[in-house]
Each structure stands twice: as structure tokens, then as C-alpha cells.
Write a protein that holds these residues in place. Structure first.
Motif, mmCIF file in Angstrom:
data_model
loop_
_atom_site.group_PDB
_atom_site.id
_atom_site.type_symbol
_atom_site.label_atom_id
_atom_site.label_comp_id
_atom_site.label_asym_id
_atom_site.label_seq_id
_atom_site.Cartn_x
_atom_site.Cartn_y
_atom_site.Cartn_z
ATOM 1 N N LEU A 84 -6.452 1.605 -7.877
ATOM 2 C CA LEU A 84 -5.858 2.797 -7.256
ATOM 3 C C LEU A 84 -4.968 3.622 -8.190
ATOM 4 O O LEU A 84 -4.902 4.844 -8.042
ATOM 5 N N PRO A 85 -4.262 3.001 -9.159
ATOM 6 C CA PRO A 85 -3.440 3.832 -10.044
ATOM 7 C C PRO A 85 -4.267 4.822 -10.868
ATOM 8 O O PRO A 85 -3.717 5.766 -11.423
ATOM 9 N N ILE A 136 -5.937 3.609 1.383
ATOM 10 C CA ILE A 136 -5.092 2.450 1.695
ATOM 11 C C ILE A 136 -5.011 2.120 3.179
ATOM 12 O O ILE A 136 -4.536 1.050 3.538
ATOM 13 N N GLN A 167 -5.456 -2.732 -5.769
ATOM 14 C CA GLN A 167 -4.212 -2.401 -6.458
ATOM 15 C C GLN A 167 -4.471 -2.141 -7.948
ATOM 16 O O GLN A 167 -3.769 -1.366 -8.578
ATOM 17 N N ARG A 224 -1.145 3.508 -16.880
ATOM 18 C CA ARG A 224 -1.198 3.608 -15.414
ATOM 19 C C ARG A 224 -1.478 2.246 -14.782
ATOM 20 O O ARG A 224 -1.255 2.037 -13.599
ATOM 21 N N PRO A 256 -4.425 8.391 -4.292
ATOM 22 C CA PRO A 256 -4.818 7.027 -3.900
ATOM 23 C C PRO A 256 -4.549 6.701 -2.428
ATOM 24 O O PRO A 256 -5.180 5.801 -1.874
ATOM 25 N N ALA A 257 -3.637 7.447 -1.790
ATOM 26 C CA ALA A 257 -3.322 7.144 -0.387
ATOM 27 C C ALA A 257 -4.529 7.376 0.528
ATOM 28 O O ALA A 257 -4.528 6.951 1.680
ATOM 29 N N TRP A 311 -7.041 -6.609 -1.470
ATOM 30 C CA TRP A 311 -5.933 -5.725 -1.812
ATOM 31 C C TRP A 311 -5.574 -5.838 -3.292
ATOM 32 O O TRP A 311 -5.307 -4.821 -3.947
ATOM 33 N N ASN A 356 -3.340 1.825 6.690
ATOM 34 C CA ASN A 356 -1.910 1.594 6.891
ATOM 35 C C ASN A 356 -1.175 2.767 7.548
ATOM 36 O O ASN A 356 0.045 2.846 7.504
ATOM 37 N N PRO A 369 0.815 -1.224 0.000
ATOM 38 C CA PRO A 369 0.000 0.000 0.000
ATOM 39 C C PRO A 369 0.843 1.267 0.000
ATOM 40 O O PRO A 369 0.446 2.290 -0.541
ATOM 41 N N PHE A 427 1.386 3.808 -2.843
ATOM 42 C CA PHE A 427 0.415 4.812 -3.280
ATOM 43 C C PHE A 427 0.531 6.136 -2.523
ATOM 44 O O PHE A 427 -0.272 7.036 -2.715
ATOM 45 N N LEU A 457 -2.028 9.823 5.903
ATOM 46 C CA LEU A 457 -1.022 9.663 4.843
ATOM 47 C C LEU A 457 -1.202 10.657 3.705
ATOM 48 O O LEU A 457 -0.404 10.692 2.782
ATOM 49 N N VAL A 458 -2.286 11.409 3.737
ATOM 50 C CA VAL A 458 -2.433 12.507 2.789
ATOM 51 C C VAL A 458 -2.498 13.756 3.643
ATOM 52 O O VAL A 458 -3.241 13.805 4.621
ATOM 53 N N ASP A 498 3.822 13.777 0.388
ATOM 54 C CA ASP A 498 3.302 13.185 1.624
ATOM 55 C C ASP A 498 4.299 12.205 2.215
ATOM 56 O O ASP A 498 4.411 12.072 3.429
#
Lengths: 199, 612
Positions: free
Chosen positions: B9-10, B19, B6, A171, B15-16, B2, B21, A12, A15, B248-249, A20
Motif C-alpha cells: 500500500l505505501p 483498506i 501493508q 516508501r 491507498p485508503a 493485512w 474499515n 489500516p 493509509f 475514507l477517500v 480525508d
């Protein structure tokens, strides 16, 4: 002291976007109780340099990060204790203060691209790649690329692989950066763990 | 799951967000978990992760050995499209479990313009938005300020949580877990929940309307405890969270936040938070210092925000700021300041590192209108605050005002213009020819809110609001001044939902069905679709926006927040006379009823506030 860290950014964590990700490292150092040296000036920031920023979505198996610390006891263990899952420090090498910048060490980058279906040949990427393609190797559904970096410029592996799959949204490739390479050079001493040498 | 994520998400922005985590997020082994509890925020990740209430509840639920709290936020439209295209459910960030497999989904209702996102999140989970169509689990519960006017969402939510969540949320978790072990169905579980004080299960209550379609009250069908909000029994000794999930963002505010006091007794008559969060309670300073330091240590953050509805009112605020700042590289921020020089001096103490702008909220341009709204701020307070700011090197001033307040005239708006020009002149006097003042005047539109003295007031019509906005725009021109106005259509929707009844829910459902999402985001707001939705339900929008008769039964009348209706009516009367009511923590009690309702000793602070 000046350290070059080798680390992996997997699963994960791939991403997390670069800006960040940089913030996350600052947090991790603070959590680990390791004080980073700060830049001078109006808006001081921790002195930290990534060898080569990784595109959002790419995994990194052997990334390099340069930091300046006040003390560096058991850095690898202390960092790994507070790391989120998917992020792991593999090694740390102390280098002299006069060592070249980690960004200047990068001469080539290796990638592994998972392909949507196997290819017979990788000739399709030739034209797009120009001088940047140093090596390409097909292994079943995987394409391994070694791409040159010149004046901190290179080419994206997803764009190269995309040339072989017209109509496929580039992508969608699963991509790992497998290594960061430098040319043989007597200035690179000691050789930081995780920095690979081109033969 | 997951592998599937995966693959999508691209293709999405940031995308974070999706996720999990994060540092300090909690993932328990599946076999340890009896109860799965989703904390659902009906807005995007960066907004939701800044909300402290969920950080508190997350830790409380996860401290129960057999419970797993997970977080879920509204997916941005690009992610929504991908989830639908790949037939993937909305999931909890911690274990990626689809929301349908949870026992409880708890939404927080922080603002009305998130309501379509709430319905959309249920739909994306494979659940019907309508409570009556969901025969099993998960149960959908909702809390936060919006739950204190629950009727617009009563058709969608199984149970509302009234008031403060710290103590009631574990009670809910235990009840649902007990039911799960004993094989209770949804009906039996809801009956048990309805027996907990502070829980409102709308299906056990029935609404009644008169011939004109006006609500005439909500009646229980059976015997349940009174619908009275809960408060934490002993706020002062209730612990702050030890850890916070580190997003994470990059969030809107990248800092840890500690709640130094709860409630505000200033008594602004438009302010819903000021009524809902009473009584005023403070945490002891020693606890704040100790727990604040622990939070910084556990999150790797270097900035701490002292949150409350009015931070400068905290009894030992200077000492607290000083102590926190003394410990090296910590910076402190005060998010909600009063309009006076004391607050500016305080802000100056905290600004060791960065030079951000200063924000003051006089709310109205004339003394008369400030008295009407009980803002308790004098012209000289505003000017002495600005003097202190300019003298200390601030060049960036943001002022908040409201248009359309009850009794407002053009004279009050001219008062704003005079004040702004006066501040500009003051800057020149203090700074001479050096420096350049950047002044932003942010003007919102008054929205009458439930449980406030102005709950009966009218929301002003479009043409009149535009005209009043133009008065300001014409006299405060760029580049010298920057005037930011609020979109009237958005305020209107907020007004309709904030005072809505059960019928309003139909309009929310229709709007969601037509594609409304993220209504609080201007780029996604679709007023035309909302207009069509309200028209289809037959709701008289004009009437709903007008003044409400003092004799009418209000749609939230069955919810008791501890503040008496008698007090709200008295305050409305004093507003009409432009009479001020003092802050009860520094002056005499205004008899709002809340201290008696919860048997608490009224908080008394030393001395009168400087601005009094």
C-alpha cells in the motif's frame, strides 16, 4: 471550551491521507453528537487543528488534535463509541482559551522505523540529518529517531533511514510516530495529556 | 493478508481505497457466515462508493444473519500492478478474503465502459473470465441497466439479474445458500436460479445468427419463467437504508442520498433510464423525512441529496425540501432538475450555504428537434429558468446538449448558438455591468441505447460529428464561452457495446487481453486496441453503428422491461413527425404498457407541469 485530544491512528487507518482524515474527524464528531465551533466567514469550517499532519502510511501512537466545543461531557467515551477500528482517543485535556496553538507547541517528533535488516551502526544517517537529528537509537531491527521541529519545519524519518539502505525504496519502511514533544515552558500549563516534554 | 497489503500500500496512489474499515462497514465473525457475497463495482473506489444501489443491497444482504456482503472496486492500474507483482488476489474490503473464496460475486453494470474492468477483476481474483471455464464457485452474477442488454457479457456472467434488486437479491442468496448446504454443483445451482423470475442464465439459452451474422433471437433450451425484469412489489413502503458506509477517500459527491421517486414519465426518446426504470412510483413524504434524518444521524453527514430521474416532479417536493431544511444545519441538493423557472426557484431554496453553478439540459437547440426527442421544453422555459437564476445571483451556468440526434441539421446547431448568445444578452439585461457570466456548453454525442424509441437510430460518423462540433466551437469562443465536447471514439465504443450482441463479447475479451482498462477514463482509453479487437472478431463495425431495420430481431429482444415494442415503434413514428407525447403522470396515458405489465395503478400528479 478548548480541548486537546491525544489519539492513536493505527493499522489500516495509517493509509488515510491527511485531508480525508480531517473530513473523517468532522464526521466522527457529528456522529458522536458533539458540536464543534465553526470558523467565521464565507465558508465556515469546524475549528480543528492537528499538532503535526502525519504522512500517509505512518502510524501515530500519540497524536494531538485541538478542538473547540460547545460542551465537553465524556468526550473520550462518546468519540470512541463511534470510531472506526484503528482510531482511538486516549485522553482529553481542557486548556484555557489563551493557551498557545497546538501547532506552536511542537518542538520535536519521535519515530520508530522498522528496518529491512539490522544495522551495526546508525552513523549512515548523520550527514543527511544536519541539525534536525536530536537522538538516534538502534534496537535490533528498529531505529528510534528524535527529530527537531523548528519554525514548523522538520525532516522526514523515511528519508533519514533511507540513507542507510541505498537502493531501497524509502516508501517501504514501516514507520510509527511514537510521540510529540515540547520543550519545558511555563506557558504550557496545564500540560496536555499526551504531550511529552524534552528533558 | 493485512501484512502483505501493508507491504504494497505505501507504493500506490490513494491507498485508503483498499483498506475497508469505514464507518458503518460490516464485518461478521467467520463462524457465523454461511454465504459470502461480494458486491463488485467495475470502477474505482470513489466512483463505486457513491453508487446508492450497492449501499441498499449491502444493508439487505448483511441483514441476513448468515450472509456477509463485502464490497470490491476495480483497483487503479498502480494497485493492479502491485497485486500481480506480489501474486495477491483481489479481495473483499471487509474481511480481506480473496474473491475466489466467495460464493457469489455480483457486478453492477452501470455503464458499458466498465466492461473490461469486470473481466480484469475476475482475472485478478484468479478466475477465468469465461463462465464455461469456471466449473465451481463463486457464481458470477450481474445486474443494473447493462443487464437488460446482457448479450455482450453473456459468455462471462453465470446469471443476470433483471430489474430492481431489493427483493430478488435475498432470493438469490437463499437459493445459493440452500445449494451450499446440500452440496449442489454449479449446474444444479444455476438451474434453481433460472427458475426464479427475473434471472437470466445465458447458458440455458442459445443465440442464433443469420448468414450475415445478425442475431435472429435467443431461444431457451428448456422451460424457464419469462425473462421479465423485476420491480419491488410495494416501492412506497419499501424501507430506505438505515445506514450508509462512509467512504475514507473523498467521494465525488460527499452526501447521503435518498431516492424520493423511481422512474420518469417525461418520455425523452433517447433516454434509457426513462424507459428502464418505469413505472413511476413515489415514496411518501413522511417516510422520506424520517428516514432522511436517520441517515444523516447515522453517517455524520450534513448534506442530503434528493435523488430521482427528475426530482422537481416529486408531488410534494417543496414541502419535502422545506421540512428537511427546517431542521437546522442540513443542506439539501437536487441533482436532476427540469428546465423551468419552478426548478430554479426550488434550487434557490436549497442553496442556503454554497453557491455552486446551475445545470440545465435543453439537449437540443431548436424547438423542432426538442419535439423530435420529446424533451417537452420550450424556448421560454429555458429563458425563464435562466432569468430566475440570474436574478437570484447565479453567475455560473452549465448547459447540456447532444449532437447527432436523429434528424439533426445545421439549423438545429445554429439554434444552440442563438440560445447561448441570447442567454448571455439576458444576463447583461438583468445584471447590468455587474458580475461576469461563466457559461459552459457541454456537448455529448447521441448514442442509441437498447429499449428506447431511438434504439434503431444510427450513431453519427466521426467526420460529421467533428464538423458539427466545429460549428459550435467556432461560434462560441473562449473566454466568453467554454465548450466541452465528448471524444467521438469513446462515444463510438459506448454505441458498439450498448447495442452489442453475443459476438461483441469476443471483442471485449480481446480488448481486455490487449490491456484495455478503465475505458471511461480518457487517460486510459485506448481506441486503437479496441479497433484491432473488433477487426479480429470480424464484426462489421460500420454496420453495427448504422440504423437498424425495424424488422430486425434485436439482440435484447428476449428481455422484457414491461414497456412494449409497439410503444417504442409508435414513439419513433411520432419523433419523425416532430410530435410530442405528454407526461402520463400529468396528462393522458401514452400506453407504454408498463403499468399493465406489472399490475400497478398509474401514478397521477396534480395539475399540468408548468412547462406544458
Amino acid at each position: 471550551m478548548r480541548l486537546i485530544l491525544s489519539y492513536a491512528k493505527l493499522g489500516p487507518m495509517a493509509f488515510v491521507a491527511h485531508l480525508d482524515f480531517q473530513q473523517l474527524w468532522w464526521r466522527i464528531f457529528r456522529l458522536a453528537g458533539i458540536t464543534l465551533e465553526m470558523t467565521q466567514g464565507y465558508n465556515p469550517r469546524p475549528k480543528m487543528r492537528f499538532a503535526s499532519p502525519l504522512a500517509t502510511g505512518f502510524q501515530g501512537e500519540g497524536e494531538l488534535l485541538e478542538v473547540f466545543l460547545e460542551e465537553g461531557q465524556n468526550v473520550v467515551e462518546r468519540l470512541n463509541l463511534v470510531m472506526p477500528q484503528g482510531l482511538k482517543v486516549l485522553a482529553a485535556t481542557q486548556v484555557p482559551l489563551a493557551f498557545p496553538k497546538v501547532t506552536a507547541l511542537v518542538d520535536a517528533l519521535a519515530y520508530r522505523v522498522k528496518l529491512p535488516h539490522p544495522l551495526d551502526s546508525h552513523e549512515c544517517i548523520g550527514r543527511e540529518a544536519g541539525d534536525y537529528l536530536l537522538n538516534a537509537k538502534l534496537e535490533g531491527q528498529e531505529l528510534n529517531l528524535l527529530l527537531k521541529v523548528e519554525n514548523q519545519r522538520t525532516i522526514r524519518p523515511d528519508i533519514l533511514a533511507g540513507a542507510c539502505f541505498p537502493g531501497f525504496d524509502a516508501r517501504g519502511f514501516l514507520i510509527s510516530r511514537t510521540g510529540i514533544f515540547a520543550r519545558q515552558n511555563e506557558k504550557i500549563s496545564p500540560l496536555p495529556a499526551g504531550l511529552l516534554l524534552l528533558d | 493478508m493485512w501484512d502483505k497489503l501493508q507491504a504494497i500500500l505505501p507504493f500506490v496512489e490513494k491507498p485508503a481505497r483498499y483498506i475497508g474499515n469505514e464507518i458503518n462497514s460490516v464485518v461478521k465473525a467467520k463462524e457465523e457466515v454461511l454465504l459470502r457475497f461480494a458486491l463488485a463495482f467495475p470502477d474505482v473506489y470513489e466512483i463505486g462508493t457513491s453508487y446508492m444501489g450497492f449501499q441498499i443491497l449491502y444493508e439487505i444482504i448483511n441483514s441476513i444473519p448468515w450472509a456477509q456482503a463485502e464490497r470490491v472496486f476495480a483497483p487503479w492500474p498502480d494497485m493492479e500492478a502491485k497485486l500481480r507483482e506480489h501474486k495477491l488476489p483481489l479481495y473483499g474490503l471487509e474481511t480481506k478474503t480473496g474473491l475466489k473464496d466467495f460464493d457469489l460475486i455480483g457486478f453492477t453494470l452501470q455503464y458499458e465502459l466498465g466492461y473490461t474492468n469486470l473481466l480484469n477483476m475476475l482475472d485478478l481474483s484468479g478466475l477465468s473470465p469465461y463462465a464455461r471455464e469456471r466449473t465451481g464457485f463463486p457464481l458470477i452474477i450481474a445486474g443494473g441497466p447493462g443487464a437488460l442488454n446482457p448479450e455482450p457479457l453473456a459468455d462471462f456472467i453465470d446469471a443476470f439479474v433483471l430489474g430492481e434488486g431489493e427483493e430478488i437479491v435475498p432470493e438469490i442468496a437463499e437459493t445459493v445458500a440452500r445449494g451450499k448446504k446440500q452440496g449442489w454443483d454449479k449446474e444444479k445451482t444455476l438451474k434453481s436460479l433460472a427458475a426464479i423470475p427475473g434471472i437470466y442464465v445465458p447458458k440455458f439459452y442459445t443465440p442464433a445468427y443469420d448468414a450475415q451474422g445478425k442475431s435472429i433471437g435467443i431461444q431457451p433450451m428448456g422451460s424457464f419463467p419469462p425473462l421479465k425484469k423485476r420491480i419491488v412489489r410495494d416501492f412506497a413502503s419499501y424501507p430506505l437504508p438505515k445506514k450508509l458506509v462512509v467512504p475514507l477517500v473523498q467521494p465525488v459527491h460527499d452526501r447521503v442520498s435518498i431516492e424520493i421517486c423511481r422512474g420518469c414519465a417525461r418520455g425523452c426518446r433517447f433516454c434509457q433510464a426513462g424507459m428502464l426504470y418505469r413505472p413511476v412510483r413515489e415514496r411518501p413524504m413522511e417516510q422520506l423525512v424520517q428516514q432522511g434524518k436517520m441517515l444523516l444521524q447515522n453517517t455524520g453527514s450534513s448534506e442530503i441529496s434528493l435523488s430521482s430521474l427528475s426530482s422537481a416532479d416529486y408531488s410534494k417536493i417543496e414541502e419535502l425540501v422545506g421540512t428537511l431544511m427546517a431542521s437546522g444545519d442540513t443542506s439539501v441538493s437536487l441533482p436532476s432538475l427540469r428546465v423551468d423557472s419552478y426548478s430554479v426557484e426550488l434550487a434557490r431554496l436549497t442553496r442556503a450555504v454554497r453557491k455552486t453553478g446551475l445545470t440545465l439540459a435543453p439537449e437540443a437547440g431548436s424547438q423542432r428537434l426538442r419535439n423530435v426527442i420529446n424533451k417537452n421544453v420550450r424556448e421560454e422555459d429555458i429563458f425563464s429558468a435562466a432569468r430566475a437564476a440570474f436574478a437570484n445571483g447565479w453567475d455560473n451556468l452549465k448547459l447540456y446538449f447532444m449532437l447527432g440526434l436523429p434528424t439533426e441539421t445545421d439549423g438545429d446547431i445554429e439554434g444552440i448558438v442563438r440560445m447561448v448568445w441570447g442567454l448571455d444578452k439576458l444576463y447583461r439585461e438583468i445584471r447590468g455591468n455587474k458580475g461576469r457570466l461563466r457559461m459552459t456548453v457541454a456537448v455529448s454525442t447521441f448514442v442509441p441505447k437498447a429499449h428506447t424509441p431511438f434504439q434503431w437510430a444510427a450513431f453519427l460518423g466521426r467526420e460529421e460529428v467533428k464538423r458539427r462540433q466545429r460549428l459550435l466551437l467556432e461560434k462560441l469562443r473562449p473566454p466568453k464561452f467554454k465548450v466541452q465536447t465528448m471524444d467521438w471514439e469513446e462515444s463510438k465504443l459506448e454505441a458498439l457495446l450498448a447495442r452489442g450482441n453475443r459476438k461483441t463479447g469476443q471483442a471485449i475479451f480481446l480488448a481486455w487481453q490487449k490491456g484495455c482498462r478503465f475505458d471511461a477514463w480518457t487517460e486510459h482509453f485506448r481506441p486503437q486496441l479496441w479497433a484491432e479487437s473488433f477487426a479480429q472478431t470480424g464484426i462489421d463495425v460500420e454496420a453495427a453503428l448504422g440504423a437498424i431495420s425495424l424488422r430486425a430481431v434485436l439482440p435484447w429482444e428476449h428481455i422484457d422491461i414491461g414497456v412494449s415494442k409497439d410503444y417504442l415503434l409508435r414513439e419513433l413514428g411520432r419523433a419523425q413527425e416532430a410530435a410530442e407525447t405528454p407526461d402520463c403522470t400529468r396528462d393522458k396515458c401514452s400506453d407504454c404498457g408498463v403499468c399493465a405489465a406489472f399490475a400497478v395503478t398509474p401514478l397521477k400528479r396534480k395539475g399540468k407541469a408548468e412547462c406544458d
